[in-house]
Structure formats: C-alpha cells, structure tokens
Scaffold this motif. Structure first.
Motif, PDB file in Angstrom:
ATOM      1  N   VAL A  40      -5.874   8.681  -2.726  1.00  0.00           N
ATOM      2  CA  VAL A  40      -6.309   7.375  -2.418  1.00  0.00           C
ATOM      3  C   VAL A  40      -7.545   7.108  -1.446  1.00  0.00           C
ATOM      4  O   VAL A  40      -7.254   7.609  -0.372  1.00  0.00           O
ATOM      5  CB  VAL A  40      -5.081   6.602  -1.663  1.00  0.00           C
ATOM      6  CG1 VAL A  40      -5.570   5.159  -1.072  1.00  0.00           C
ATOM      7  CG2 VAL A  40      -3.831   6.282  -3.030  1.00  0.00           C
ATOM      8  N   GLU A  57       0.701   3.948  -3.181  1.00  0.00           N
ATOM      9  CA  GLU A  57       0.049   5.265  -2.418  1.00  0.00           C
ATOM     10  C   GLU A  57       1.321   6.172  -3.321  1.00  0.00           C
ATOM     11  O   GLU A  57       0.758   7.388  -3.509  1.00  0.00           O
ATOM     12  CB  GLU A  57      -0.054   5.277  -1.069  1.00  0.00           C
ATOM     13  CG  GLU A  57      -0.852   6.357  -0.677  1.00  0.00           C
ATOM     14  CD  GLU A  57      -0.338   7.709  -0.639  1.00  0.00           C
ATOM     15  OE1 GLU A  57      -0.855   8.853  -0.618  1.00  0.00           O
ATOM     16  OE2 GLU A  57       1.016   7.951  -0.596  1.00  0.00           O
ATOM     17  N   GLN A  58       2.447   6.235  -2.694  1.00  0.00           N
ATOM     18  CA  GLN A  58       3.522   6.778  -3.467  1.00  0.00           C
ATOM     19  C   GLN A  58       3.603   7.409  -4.780  1.00  0.00           C
ATOM     20  O   GLN A  58       3.577   8.388  -5.163  1.00  0.00           O
ATOM     21  CB  GLN A  58       5.209   6.520  -2.746  1.00  0.00           C
ATOM     22  CG  GLN A  58       5.084   6.666  -1.521  1.00  0.00           C
ATOM     23  CD  GLN A  58       6.560   6.376  -0.980  1.00  0.00           C
ATOM     24  OE1 GLN A  58       7.638   6.475  -1.605  1.00  0.00           O
ATOM     25  NE2 GLN A  58       6.724   5.927   0.211  1.00  0.00           N
ATOM     26  N   SER A  78       0.385   9.165  -5.347  1.00  0.00           N
ATOM     27  CA  SER A  78       0.463  10.703  -5.053  1.00  0.00           C
ATOM     28  C   SER A  78       1.455  11.543  -5.834  1.00  0.00           C
ATOM     29  O   SER A  78       1.128  12.546  -6.073  1.00  0.00           O
ATOM     30  CB  SER A  78       0.945  10.730  -3.573  1.00  0.00           C
ATOM     31  OG  SER A  78       1.353  11.802  -3.103  1.00  0.00           O
ATOM     32  N   ALA A  79       2.477  10.801  -6.463  1.00  0.00           N
ATOM     33  CA  ALA A  79       3.390  11.780  -7.146  1.00  0.00           C
ATOM     34  C   ALA A  79       2.665  11.896  -8.730  1.00  0.00           C
ATOM     35  O   ALA A  79       3.079  13.100  -8.944  1.00  0.00           O
ATOM     36  CB  ALA A  79       4.737  10.788  -7.397  1.00  0.00           C
ATOM     37  N   LEU A 109       0.719  -1.216   0.068  1.00  0.00           N
ATOM     38  CA  LEU A 109      -0.050   0.168  -0.213  1.00  0.00           C
ATOM     39  C   LEU A 109       0.710   1.153   0.060  1.00  0.00           C
ATOM     40  O   LEU A 109       0.692   2.177  -0.733  1.00  0.00           O
ATOM     41  CB  LEU A 109      -0.714  -0.128   1.192  1.00  0.00           C
ATOM     42  CG  LEU A 109      -1.559   1.180   1.646  1.00  0.00           C
ATOM     43  CD1 LEU A 109      -2.771   1.549   0.414  1.00  0.00           C
ATOM     44  CD2 LEU A 109      -2.536   1.149   2.735  1.00  0.00           C
ATOM     45  N   ASP A 110       1.954   1.056   1.043  1.00  0.00           N
ATOM     46  CA  ASP A 110       2.764   2.346   0.793  1.00  0.00           C
ATOM     47  C   ASP A 110       3.410   2.653  -0.531  1.00  0.00           C
ATOM     48  O   ASP A 110       3.522   3.825  -0.838  1.00  0.00           O
ATOM     49  CB  ASP A 110       3.642   2.046   2.104  1.00  0.00           C
ATOM     50  CG  ASP A 110       4.826   3.241   2.366  1.00  0.00           C
ATOM     51  OD1 ASP A 110       4.313   4.537   2.254  1.00  0.00           O
ATOM     52  OD2 ASP A 110       5.757   2.956   2.385  1.00  0.00           O
TER      53      ASP A 110
END
Lengths: 339, 339
Positions: free
Chosen positions: A93, A83-84, A87-88, A79-80
């Motif tokens: 999310v 998500e990055q 987001s970028a 997930l981390d």
C-alpha cells in the motif's frame, strides 16, 4: 516460441494475475491451485521471476490509497481493514494522507501514483476534476465514500436512511426541540453531511416540527468540534432537549460539553450519534451502526477482483447494511426540561 | 564538465537533497532558499528533472513505515502525525501493516522495501534478527517504540516512570488490593508491557504490599481485552479496589465491564489508564498522558534530518515528556468496599 503468462493462464483456466501470484509464491492463491498452475507452467516451459512478471504484466503489486484524515477513527479503521485485504493478496500500500487543501492540490496536480500503482482506493470524495485525474491513470478505482460515480466502484451506506432513523427516534420519544451537530465546514463535495442534514430536515417536516436554524451547529466531524457545537446549542434562547450528532466522535464531544455544563444525559438532553465507534458501547451512546471495517474490506476485495478479472467491468455501487442501536443517551424529554 | 548536484549543494551551502527538493518544486524548502539554489544551479549550468535527480541521488522520495496495528488509536495517531511530516517534505509513504505473525514473517523475509525507500520508520519493535534485516537496507532507521537500539533513532517515553506514577497514585489514595490489566500476550520483544509491569511490582514492593498474581489479567491492549480482563479480576476471591490498566483502551474496556456489573467508578473500584486517548477526557479517565502524535512527528523529523545530513549520524534515543492527569475514575477506597 516462448510461452507467455497468458498462455499459462488460458491453459490453467485462471487469470494472468493469478498465475503471476501463484508462481511468485504470493498469498491469495490456494496451495492446490498453485500446484496446478506450476504444473501447467512447467509443461509449457514458462518461468517467471517477480521482476519478469512485473515487466510482462506491467504490474507494480502496489495499491495507492488516498485518505483525508487517517488519524480519525473512521478512516483509520477503513484503511486498516483494506490494507489487510491487500496485504493478504500480496499487494503493498502506497498511502497518501490528503488532509490539507495544499497536500490534496499537490497530489492531484502531480499524481505521484502514475505508473506506481495497479489500482487506487479513495477514502475521500474527489470532485469532478479530481475524479477525471484518477480516471486518467487507467487503473481500477474504488471509493468508500460518496454516491455512484463513473469509473469507480463505490462501497458505502445509505446516509439518509441511517440519519432518518436517528432523528425519527428522537421525534418518537416526544422531542420537539431537536438540534443537530453537523460537519458543514468539510470540503463541499463530501456528500455525507449533506445527506444526513437532508434526512434531519425531512423527518422534522414530516413530524410537523418547524425547522429552527439556531438548532444547527458545525462540529467539524471531530470530538473537539462536537464539544464546541454543543456549547453553541446550549446558549440559544430555547436550547434543544435532544441532539442528533452526525458522527459518534462529535456526539462524544457533545457529551463532554454537557458534562461541563452539569447537565444530565438523557435526563436533561438526549444525544444520538452515527457510526457505532468502538467506544460508543463503553459510554452507552445510542447510535446508528455502520460496518466501518466492512466497507474498507469490501472495497479492497472488489478492487482486487477487478484486477484479476478486468473483463468483468466495474462492480458499481454497493450498499452495506446499517442498523439503529439503542443505548443509554436517549429518553423522552423531561416534564420540565430546559425549554 | 557538467555540474553535479553536489557541486550546486557545495556552492549554495546546503545538502544535495535540499538542492534536489528545491529544484523539483517540492515543499520543505523556503521560497528564499529555493530562489538562491535556483540561481546557483543556473550559474553552474546544472539542471535536474525529478527522474534525473532520483537517479543521481539514488533517492526514491519514499519512506517505508511498518506498523503492527494501524486500526488502533495509538498507532493510527502516530502514523498520521509522521505521514504529515513526510508529506510536507515531499516524501511518499509506503505502508506495511504487520499485524499478523505471517504478514510480519513475510515482510522480514522478502524485505519488499529494499531499493524502494529512502528510510524506514518502525512503529513496532523488531527482534534482533528483524533489526539486522532492516540495518541491511543501508538506509536511516527510526522507531517510536522500545529502548535504544543500534542503528536506530528511537523516540519514546519512560514507561517505568509513567507506570510508577499511576500505581503510586492508587497507593497514596489508600488502596491495598491493586490489580493490573496488562498486555502479556503481545509479541515478546515489545518492552512496553514488561516495563509497565516492572513499575507496578516495584511500587507495590516499595509500599510493603504483597504481590498477588491473581490480581493481574491480560487485556491484549484492546477495549474488548480490557473488558475480559476486568471481568476476570471481579471473580477472584478478594477483588481489587483499584486497577491500573496499561492503556486507556484497556481502561475503557474495564469501565464497560464494571458498568455491566453495576459497580460504580470510583466509589466501588478506581481505574487509572495510560496514554491520554482523545476520548479519555470525555469519559473522565484518570491517566498518564504521553505525546502520541508528538512521537510520530518527532521520529519523522529526525529521519528526514538524517536523510539531509547523513554525516551527522544517528540521533540515538529521544525521550518525550509524560504527565499524570487526574480526572474522575480514581478515589480513596470505600469504607466498606468489595473486599
């Protein structure tokens, strides 16, 4: 006639969503491309606000992520990383943690992501009905678990090859009483435990070792479950001299059980895991390494690619590399082992 | 005149949001209360669809969660626990992982949660400007880190008391060369490293031990950082005989560094951590236990309470219990230690 976002996209030679992102100042577009698009938009007399472009494109700039257990290392790491990437690229999310059967049932009945997300990333394996519900959303879909599936981009590993290397390692060291800590109590449509067990049975058969069901125990894919499962394996009439744990967290639980029994690893019992958890190196666990963050990031990238180039279709099934990592928890069986 | 949701709420003796949840069939309301509310609504001629009640109440039934590093065990565990509470009450989670300074700056500049969430849970400590931006949203705010702050419900632990017990344990065992692995490179407004360092300095002073800056190293609150920091502490002229690591993950990294140096724990060096990570028991790490999932769940519950009873105000600062856990990584210094 007013210029539309598709006119700007065509003139600039990029996708409509790239135009949208560029003009809203979102990341994921280089400054050079942004300037170029802005110049084309100015020439054509096109202007866009976030809400205008959202309305025009129907985009929400939100990705729905469904996960079974975000508190577990594997899913948290996937997930981390995903998500990055989202987001970028300027996407938010919307997270759904569907750990319990009730939460899961409610999610797939109500589908609260409808009209709220541009795409869905699944960290769990939907059954046929659930997959159909997701397809009905009409948005790009990706998954980081399970095999190839209609309408989904699937990023994963070859569970059988990985598990085979772990069990063959134990066979080649000379072990004959080889146990397995698995995850049988997980939802039935999760293929990982099934594939890893198949590999275990195949390697044993290939080595001419009779399968003993007493050497299999359910560790629920948790540390605590692994401890319980190892404890079960230590009270059978002829305990195993080596154990394949289907995940590193279960392997760590098994190590804890062995410690409490005052048994030495690998002198008394060998343990091999699967994952290469970030702490496996700390405890010296022999394991099968898979790129966990890598799978999350790759699935996210492929979803964004589908959003930017819908005409390119679904990328299908992507397999990431795995490798066997020898550390300190495996060795040949002792001359006078517990058997 | 048509009955409003507030009329039903008043007649049923519950909050408007409870009426809304009950009539939309969302969980978090008992069947008994739901039936009672439905009867009152029928009597008053009130009906509500989800969108109607959302419009009427201005509710989005979404909670914004901002976190610094969801891939780290602490934050993943807090998020998991909070998400389960929100989900059980019928709220979705919009997740923002603000690990990099750029992502964080963009979030607080654009505030993409505005009008999209009913409340915000922060797993990071906002600086003054960021806190003001969050307050401008006009929704309930909670945080699981940091000290008391205007407009926020803060659920946390007493970092000083916890760290004092860890360092005092080492002093009482007879150690005089006591190092610390800290997290100085974290964002400045994070108070945890500051409070834990203050405790370290206080206990040393109290024991009449001169502070040696060479015995402090920055471990960045990660496993890798802890390994690097411990390695630095082993090349000073008189290495420590004991080390307080400000987190269990840094302690695990320190253990890895000691293993690579062929140093025995606790014979050559004692290590005490902070957190009680789920794997600390596996490796036998002496540590200070804090309720990590408990803090996430409690903060989520208090946020929902504020949504249901806005007139009750902000609950303020809630401190959760901590306790010292003795395991196998600490012992008195060896008669002939590395010093």
């Amino acid at each position: 006639m007013t210029a539309r976002i598709t006119d700007v996209a065509r003139a600039a030679g990029v996708s409509a969503s790239t135009v949208s992102r560029a003009l809203r100042g979102r990341p994921g577009v280089s400054d050079e491309v942004r300037d170029q698009i802005a110049a084309v938009a100015a020439r054509l007399g096109y202007t866009a606000s976030r809400s205008a472009s959202s309305l025009a494109s129907g985009r929400t700039f939100t990705i729905g992520v469904i996960a079974p257990y975000i508190g577990r290392w594997f899913f948290g790491t996937v997930l981390d990383a995903a998500e990055q990437v989202f987001s970028a690229a300027g996407y938010d999310v919307l997270l759904y943690n569907l750990g319990s059967p009730e939460t899961r049932k409610r999610f797939f009945t109500k589908l609260p992501v409808r009209k709220r997300v541009d795409a869905v990333l699944s960290l769990l394996i939907p059954d046929e009905e659930e997959a159909a519900a997701l397809r009905s959303l009409g948005v790009p879909l990706a998954s980081t678990v399970g095999g190839a599936r209609e309408g989904f981009t699937v990023v994963g590993i070859d569970d059988r090859v990985g598990a085979e290397s772990a069990v063959r390692h134990l066979v080649n060291l000379g072990h004959r009483r080889i146990g397995m800590v698995s995850g049988a109590s997980e939802p039935l449509h999760w293929t990982t435990p099934v594939d890893r067990r198949r590999a275990y049975l195949d390697v044993l058969a290939d080595a001419g070792i009779a399968h003993d069901p007493a050497l299999e125990a359910d560790g629920d894919y948790t540390v605590e479950g692994g401890e319980r499962a190892m404890t079960e394996l230590l009270v059978v009439s002829r305990p195993p001299t080596a154990v394949f744990a289907q995940s590193d967290e279960m392997a760590m639980g098994a190590l804890r059980a062995l410690r409490r029994h005052r048994l030495k690893v690998p002198d008394d019992v060998s343990i091999v895991g699967f994952d290469d958890h970030e702490l496996s190196d700390v405890i010296g666990l022999t394991t099968v390494a898979q790129p966990v963050a890598g799978q999350g990031a790759e699935a996210a990238r492929l979803l964004l690619q589908q959003l930017d180039e819908p005409e390119a279709g679904t990328p299908g099934h992507v397999q990431m590399p795995i490798r066997f990592v020898l550390r300190d928890t495996t060795a040949p069986p002792a001359p006078r082992g517990p058997q």
